[in-house]
Design a protein around this motif. Structure first.
Motif, PDB file in Angstrom:
ATOM      1  N   ARG A 204       0.819  -1.225   0.000  1.00 65.38           N
ATOM      2  CA  ARG A 204       0.000   0.000   0.000  1.00 65.38           C
ATOM      3  C   ARG A 204       0.854   1.276   0.000  1.00 65.38           C
ATOM      4  N   TYR A 205       1.998   1.222   0.715  1.00 62.52           N
ATOM      5  CA  TYR A 205       2.849   2.415   0.799  1.00 62.52           C
ATOM      6  C   TYR A 205       3.350   2.821  -0.593  1.00 62.52           C
ATOM      7  N   ALA A 206       3.642   1.806  -1.403  1.00 66.16           N
ATOM      8  CA  ALA A 206       4.131   2.115  -2.761  1.00 66.16           C
ATOM      9  C   ALA A 206       2.971   2.422  -3.696  1.00 66.16           C
ATOM     10  N   LEU A 207       1.862   1.715  -3.504  1.00 66.66           N
ATOM     11  CA  LEU A 207       0.770   1.835  -4.485  1.00 66.66           C
ATOM     12  C   LEU A 207      -0.075   3.093  -4.341  1.00 66.66           C
TER      13      LEU A 207
END
Lengths: 312, 301
Positions: free
Chosen positions: B136-139
Motif C-alpha cells: 500500500r505504501y508504494a501503491l
C-alpha cells in the motif's frame, strides 16, 4: 463556503454480503485536522482505502482536491496514507525506504534522501536509519510509517490510528507535530482515542454502519462555543430555580448521573467569561461543591449519545 | 510514459536491493552457486574418466593436461559423426559441439536449476507485500502496472545475478581443474550460457511473479508456482508426444505456451533461430506476468 479537500459522494462498498460503506457522503474541509470517529467496523478504514484508491467503490466516488478521484500517478505525493495494520517491508532500511517512497512520488534522488533524513530526525530514529526494519520495535516501525506520510509536501494526509502503539512521550511529540501542521495541509485522523481527537482536531466526522451520522467543527458538535459545564461533587443537587435569573437567558440543566450542571447560552450575545462571572457567584453562594468548569461536552459523551441513537 | 518508466525503474532497483537482503533469497542464491560449483567439479571428474576410456577406444593421443582428452574427443570427427547420428540435427549438433563441454554442463545445470531457483525466490514477493500491507505504501505513489513490472524486473535481475554468480563459480572450478589456457574461451562461453539460461529463466520469473499476484498467502503462492513449473513441463512433454495432424495440431498452440519449446534454439548460433526463440521467451514471460497483473489491477488492497 469552505473548500473541501476530500468529498465522499454516495460511496458504497460491499465485501461479500457485508456493506462496509453505505452511501457515505461527507466532506473534509481543506486545511482542517479532521477526526474520523466510529465504532469497530463502522467503515473508517474502508473510507480511507477508497479515498487513497486502494479499494474500488461499488458505487459513488471520492473527490480529492476538489477535482476528481485520487490518481496515484498524477497525484503522487499530494495525498499520503498511514494504512491500518500494514507492515513495512521487513528487509528494508528506513532511510532507503523513505528515500524510495520520496523518489516514487516524484522527488529527485537528492531531495528524497534529504527528506528521509529530515523525517527520521523528526521521529527520533536517525540512529536507526540503516537498521533493517525487522529489527525495529513496533513503536519505531509505527514512527517510520507516520514519517512516510509527510515526505515532500502532501496536501492531504490520511492517518489510520496514528498514535496507537507509541510510547507516551512519542504520543505527546506527535500530537504537537500534528497540531503544528494545521492549515498547512489537511489531515484526517481515524482513531478510537477520542481524547486525542479532541486535543488535535478542529473538525470531526462521526461514522456508523458505513454512513456519516454527523459532522462539523468540533466546537459546534461539543457545544464549546455556547455551553459551559460545571462539575460538582456527586450527591449534591443544585436548585436550578434559585440559580436561574430571568435577565440572563441562560438555559440550565442538571445531569445527576454525571454530577454536571450544564449552562447553554447565546454565544452571539454573551461571552463565556461573562456567563461565568454571573453564574459562579450564585453557585458558590448556594454552597455548591464546585470541582471544575469546562467549555462544552466531552467528545466521548457526544459520540456515545450519537452511537446510542444510531444503534437504536 | 517517462514517468511510468522512471517509476518502474525505481521499483525495480528497490525490489532488487530488497530481494538481495532477504534471507530466503540469500540462502537459495548460496545453494545455487554451491550446486553450480559442486556439479561442475563432479562433471569434470566424470569427463576425465570418460575421456580416458573413450580416448582408448577412439585411439586418441593421450595428454598430461586435465580436460585435454575430453576436448580432443569433443573435436574428433568420429565423435562428431556419432552425435549427429544420435541427435539427427546437423546444425544443432554443430552449434553444441562448438561449445566447450564444461560450458554445456554448466548450461544443463543452469537450465535445470534456474527455474526452481526463480520459482522459490520470486513466487513470494508480491503475495508477501500484499498480505503484509506494505504494498500500500508504494501503491499510493505509483501505478499498479509500474509496480508489477518493477517487481518482475527486480526478480529478473536477481535471477540474472544468481546465474552469473553460478557461472563464475563453475568457471573458477573449471579453471583450476582444467587447462589454464582455456580460461578466456571458457569465460566467454560461460557468459553466453548464463545469458541463455537467464532468457529461459525469465519465463519462470514471469510465471512465479504473475501467480504471486493471485493470492495473499506467500506459502500458497510458492505452491502455485511449483505446480505451475510442473504443469509447464508436463504440458511441453504432452504437446511433443501428442502433436499430430487435424485437431492434434492444437498441441502446437499448447507447446507455444511453454519455454521448453525454445530451449534448444537458444543454443544455436544462427540469429534466425536464436532471436525468435529469445523473443518468444521474453513475450511468454510478460504474458505470464500480465496474467497476474490482470488480477491485481482489479483487486482491493
Amino acid at each position: 463556503m469552505t473548500k473541501s479537500a476530500i468529498s465522499w459522494r454516495g460511496v458504497v462498498k460491499r465485501f461479500g454480503g457485508m456493506t462496509a460503506l453505505d452511501r457515505l457522503s461527507v466532506d473534509v474541509p481543506a486545511g482542517s485536522i479532521c477526526g474520523l470517529v466510529g465504532s469497530n467496523g463502522a467503515g473508517k478504514t474502508t473510507a480511507f482505502s477508497v479515498a487513497a484508491g486502494l479499494t474500488r467503490p461499488d458505487e459513488g466516488e471520492v473527490i480529492v482536491f476538489g477535482r476528481r478521484p485520487f490518481d496515484p500517478v498524477a497525484d503522487a505525493g499530494r495525498l499520503t496514507l498511514l494504512p491500518q495494520d500494514s507492515e513495512l517491508p521487513r528487509d528494508s532500511r528506513p532511510r532507503d525506504l523513505l528515500a524510495f517512497y520520496g523518489a516514487l512520488q516524484g522527488l529527485d534522488r537528492r531531495t528524497a534522501v534529504r527528506e528521509a533524513d529530515r523525517l527520521l530526525e523528526l521521529v527520533h530514529l536517525s540512529d536507526r536509519a540503516h537498521s533493517p526494519v525487522r529489527t525495529l520495535s513496533h513503536g519505531m516501525r509505527k514512527r517510520i510509517m507516520i514519517a512516510q506520510c509527510f515526505l515532500g509536501a502532501p496536501e492531504v494526509v490520511l492517518l489510520d490510528e496514528p498514535l496507537s502503539g507509541l510510547d507516551p512521550r512519542e504520543v505527546a511529540r506527535m500530537r504537537e507535530f500534528l497540531i503544528d501542521q494545521r492549515r498547512r495541509r489537511t489531515i484526517v485522523i481515524s482513531s478510537h482515542n477520542l481524547h486525542e481527537i479532541e486535543l488535535v482536531c478542529d473538525h470531526v466526522i462521526f461514522i456508523e454502519h458505513g454512513r456519516a451520522v454527523q459532522s462539523g467543527p468540533i466546537e459546534t458538535l461539543t457545544g464549546r462555543r455556547d455551553l459551559l459545564v460545571y462539575e460538582l461533587v456527586s450527591g449534591y443537587e443544585p436548585d436550578l430555580a434559585a440559580l436561574a435569573s430571568p435577565d440572563d437567558a441562560l438555559e440550565l440543566a442538571w445531569n445527576p448521573a454525571t454530577g454536571e450542571l450544564s449552562c447553554r447560552f447565546d454565544a452571539d450575545q454573551t461571552a463565556p467569561d461573562e456567563v461565568n462571572r454571573r453564574l459562579l457567584p450564585r453557585l458558590l453562594a448556594a454552597g455548591a461543591p464546585l470541582l471544575a468548569v469546562r467549555r462544552g461536552d466531552r467528545l466521548e459523551e457526544r459520540y456515545l449519545t450519537l452511537a446510542g441513537s444510531s444503534a437504536s | 510514459m517517462m514517468r511510468f518508466c522512471r517509476q518502474t525503474l525505481l521499483v525495480t532497483a528497490n525490489e532488487f536491493a530488497d530481494a538481495l537482503r532477504s534471507r530466503r533469497a540469500l540462502v537459495v542464491l548460496v545453494l545455487y552457486v554451491a550446486a553450480a560449483v559442486l556439479t561442475t567439479n563432479s562433471s569434470i571428474n566424470l569427463l576425465q574418466r570418460i575421456g580416458a576410456e573413450l580416448g582408448d577406444v577412439l585411439q586418441l593421443e593421450s595428454s598430461g593436461r586435465a580436460g585435454a582428452v575430453s576436448s580432443a574427443i569433443w573435436n574428433s570427427p568420429r565423435f562428431r559423426r556419432l552425435v549427429i547420428r544420435t541427435a539427427g540435427d546437423d546444425t544443432l549438433v554443430d552449434d553444441l559441439l562448438g561449445t566447450p563441454p564444461i560450458v554445456l554442463i554448466y548450461g544443463a545445470l543452469a537450465f535445470f536449476y534456474t527455474p526452481l531457483l526463480t520459482v522459490l525466490i520470486a513466487s513470494t514477493r508480491v503475495a508477501e507485500e500484499v498480505a503484509a500491507g506494505s504494498a500500500r505504501y508504494a501503491l499510493i505513489r505509483t501505478s499498479r502496472a509500474s509496480w508489477s513490472c518493477g517487481k518482475f524486473l527486480g526478480q529478473a535481475g536477481l535471477a540474472g545475478l544468481a546465474i552469473l554468480l553460478g557461472g563464475i563459480g563453475a568457471w573458477i572450478v573449471a579453471l583450476i581443474r582444467m587447462a589454464a589456457e582455456e580460461g578466456p574461451g571458457l569465460a566467454s562461453g560461460m557468459i553466453l550460457t548464463a545469458g541463455r539460461a537467464w532468457l529461459y529463466a525469465l519465463v519462470y520469473v514471469g510465471l512465479a511473479t504473475g501467480l504471486s499476484h493471485w493470492t495473499c498467502s506467500p506459502g500458497r503462492a510458492t505452491a502455485m508456482a511449483l505446480v505451475g513449473l510442473l504443469a509447464l513441463s508436463v504440458l511441453s512433454w504432452m504437446s511433443e508426444l501428442w502433436y499430430g495432424r487435424s485437431w492434434r495440431e492444437l498441441w502446437h498452440l499448447a507447446h507455444m505456451l511453454t519455454p521448453q519449446r525454445d530451449r534448444l534454439d537458444l543454443w544455436r548460433w544462427a540469429p534466425s533461430r536464436f532471436l525468435p526463440a529469445a523473443a518468444h521467451l521474453v513475450a511468454l514471460s510478460w504474458l505470464y506476468l500480465m496474467g497476474g497483473y490482470a488480477v491485481l489491477r482489479r483487486r482491493d488492497l
